[in-house]
Write an enzyme that holds these catalytic residues in place. Structure first.
Site, PDB file in Angstrom:
ATOM      1  N   THR A 100      57.757 -56.465  -5.363  1.00  0.00           N
ATOM      2  CA  THR A 100      58.297 -56.254  -4.019  1.00  0.00           C
ATOM      3  C   THR A 100      57.928 -54.882  -3.475  1.00  0.00           C
ATOM      4  OG1 THR A 100      60.144 -57.793  -4.255  1.00  0.00           O
ATOM      5  CG2 THR A 100      60.435 -56.005  -2.678  1.00  0.00           C
TER       6      THR A 100
ATOM      7  N   PHE B  62      52.913 -62.661  -4.783  1.00  0.00           N
ATOM      8  CA  PHE B  62      53.484 -63.602  -3.818  1.00  0.00           C
ATOM      9  C   PHE B  62      54.364 -62.914  -2.791  1.00  0.00           C
ATOM     10  CE2 PHE B  62      57.246 -63.293  -6.433  1.00  0.00           C
ATOM     11  CZ  PHE B  62      58.313 -63.745  -5.666  1.00  0.00           C
ATOM     12  N   LYS B  63      54.870 -61.728  -3.103  1.00  0.00           N
ATOM     13  CA  LYS B  63      55.724 -61.027  -2.154  1.00  0.00           C
ATOM     14  C   LYS B  63      54.971 -60.702  -0.854  1.00  0.00           C
ATOM     15  CE  LYS B  63      59.015 -60.965  -5.212  1.00  0.00           C
ATOM     16  NZ  LYS B  63      59.672 -59.805  -5.772  1.00  0.00           N
ATOM     17  N   ASP B  64      53.650 -60.637  -0.912  1.00  0.00           N
ATOM     18  CA  ASP B  64      52.867 -60.352   0.298  1.00  0.00           C
ATOM     19  C   ASP B  64      53.085 -61.415   1.372  1.00  0.00           C
ATOM     20  OD1 ASP B  64      51.621 -58.015  -0.678  1.00  0.00           O
ATOM     21  OD2 ASP B  64      50.050 -59.179  -1.660  1.00  0.00           O
TER      22      ASP B  64
END
Length: 462
Positions: free
Chosen positions: A144, A111-113
């Protein structure tokens, strides 16, 4: 739109200056001076937008005219063109009252993308427009680092150094970072925990002379751009449930260790998105669950778990929430954070705790519960959860109320955590991009967990 510090000692600054400052120069965190309000009419108008169109509208509220709209649109389009799904963050229905928001379709399967593809392109844009030197320094509990590196690798004018706790991330997470051989990337494996890495980062950024001398920029969620980018998928998921006829209470369950992902949901709700509840899912490192339960914020004993990205005791975004909990009173926040630094704990009064409990539910998932959720949902619904998403789903099963539909944020692809998946005798096939990592050489340095050891490496690199 201007940005101010939670500790009140930074004059209001614009969006670009806020991105470049990262951690506020007074040691606090930057927040919008005022939170934009989104009307019901605007929400209805936004419901039909694509993810990219929605992101553009939300970013525009926070950027104003510092970045021309055409340039901002290009930044958004370029950032999400790297995602493997046309919806960017698709919503999957598991059952009538449970949906999964898949946030892992970006280049590093995490999800950090969603935020870091945008922030990487934003940094490059700012560097070119302002002739700024961009030296990125960040810490990671696993995801991250890979996302940040992918966002800026090979980009002219940018160097990045990422700290991760040596031996305390999954093998795929480690490979995604350390197999990158671009000259502008440095990976440091720190002897210690993620909390040690995070403490070093915040203390180096708090050393304002060192920060300015080496042009240090933040990539962690202390950078307000990370939070703003993450608010978008709460709006998007809410609209997708509305498309499917969910007109009642809609809640979100968020696996979180640093309080950044769930704070983005809190910000979305303060903007006007009618989120019913925010469920805070943690693992055995459950400082945030204990805060919601009893109002005491105090680190406990570090525990290594099957959800290592949440193996965090001190949540870097917690101060932003305290700022709003205390009515945007920077003096009160400064006193609380000074108390926490001196005593290792802080406690809020009963009236504040009642507010916290009206805004959040929380549940700390034990290791076996996490694995059981993986096995159970695979068997019952033929859906494979990674261990962090499994914590979010397990929390729903414990605390969700009747009559509400809940969206579990799926923060990573299960292939990133095959060590845990195999403990429930589940076989999975690696995506080709992940499978290829195992044949590549690694590039990293193991260093001691002290500020001076990291400073020495940074001086040589930057």
């Amino acid at each position: 739109m201007e940005y101010i510090s939670t500790r009140g000692q930074v004059a209001p600054i614009g969006f670009i200056d806020a991105i470049l400052m990262g951690l506020a120069d007074d040691g606090g965190l930057l927040v919008p001076k005022t939170i934009p309000q989104v009307s019901a009419d605007t929400l209805r108008a936004w419901q039909g937008l694509s993810y990219q169109e929605l992101a553009l509208e939300i970013f525009s509220l926070y950027v104003n005219d510092e970045i021309p709209r055409a340039d901002l649109k290009k930044l958004v389009d370029d950032s999400y063109a790297t995602f493997r799904h046309e919806d960017v963050t698709p919503v999957r229905r598991i059952r009538d009252d449970l949906y999964v928001l898949e946030l892992f379709h970006g280049p590093t399967f995490a999800f950090k993308d969603v935020a870091l593809q945008f922030l990487g392109n934003l940094y490059q844009y700012v560097s070119q427009k302002t002739n700024s030197i961009i030296h990125i320094l960040g810490a990671t509990s696993g995801d991250t680092g890979a996302s940040a590196i992918e966002g800026v690798r090979g980009k002219a004018g940018i160097r990045i150094c990422i700290l991760h706790p040596h031996g305390k991330v999954s093998k795929v997470q480690e490979l995604q970072m350390t197999t990158v051989d671009d000259a502008n990337v440095l990976n440091l494996a720190v002897e210690g925990t993620f909390d040690d890495c995070q403490r070093i980062i915040k203390e180096l950024f708090a050393d304002v002379d060192f920060k300015h001398r080496y042009h240090l920029r933040a990539i962690n969620s202390i950078n307000i751009a990370r939070i703003l980018a993450q608010t978008v998928y709460y709006f998007y998921a809410y609209f997708r449930l509305a498309d499917q006829g969910q007109a009642g209470k809609i809640s979100f369950s968020v696996p979180t260790g640093n309080f950044g992902d769930i704070f983005a949901g809190y910000l979305a709700r303060k903007m006007g998105l009618p989120i019913h509840r925010l469920i805070l899912a943690t693992n055995e490192n459950n400082i945030l669950e204990r805060f919601v339960s009893d109002g005491i914020y105090q680190p406990g004993e570090f525990r290594g778990t099957y959800s290592p990205s949440m193996d965090i005791q001190v949540a870097s975004n917690f101060e932003r929430y305290l700022y709003y909990l205390y009515g945007e009173d920077s003096t009160a926040v400064t006193a609380l954070m000074a108390q926490f630094k001196a005593e290792g704990r802080l406690e809020i009064p009963a009236d504040k705790l009642a507010t916290v409990q009206s805004e959040f539910a929380a549940y700390g998932v034990q290791n076996d519960e996490c694995l059981d959720a993986i096995g159970d949902y695979h068997a019952r619904y033929d859906y494979l959860l990674d261990p962090h998403t499994a914590c979010g789903v397990a929390a729903i099963d414990k605390v969700a109320g009747s009559g509400e539909a809940t969206v579990a944020l799926s923060t990573a692809h299960p292939a990133k955590f095959d060590e845990a998946i195999r403990l429930r005798s589940i076989a999975q096939t690696y995506p080709p991009q992940i499978k290829a990592l195992f044949d590549k050489p690694q590039h990293q340095r193991v260093v001691g967990g002290t500020n001076d050891a990291i400073k020495d490496e940074l001086v040589r690199f930057f």
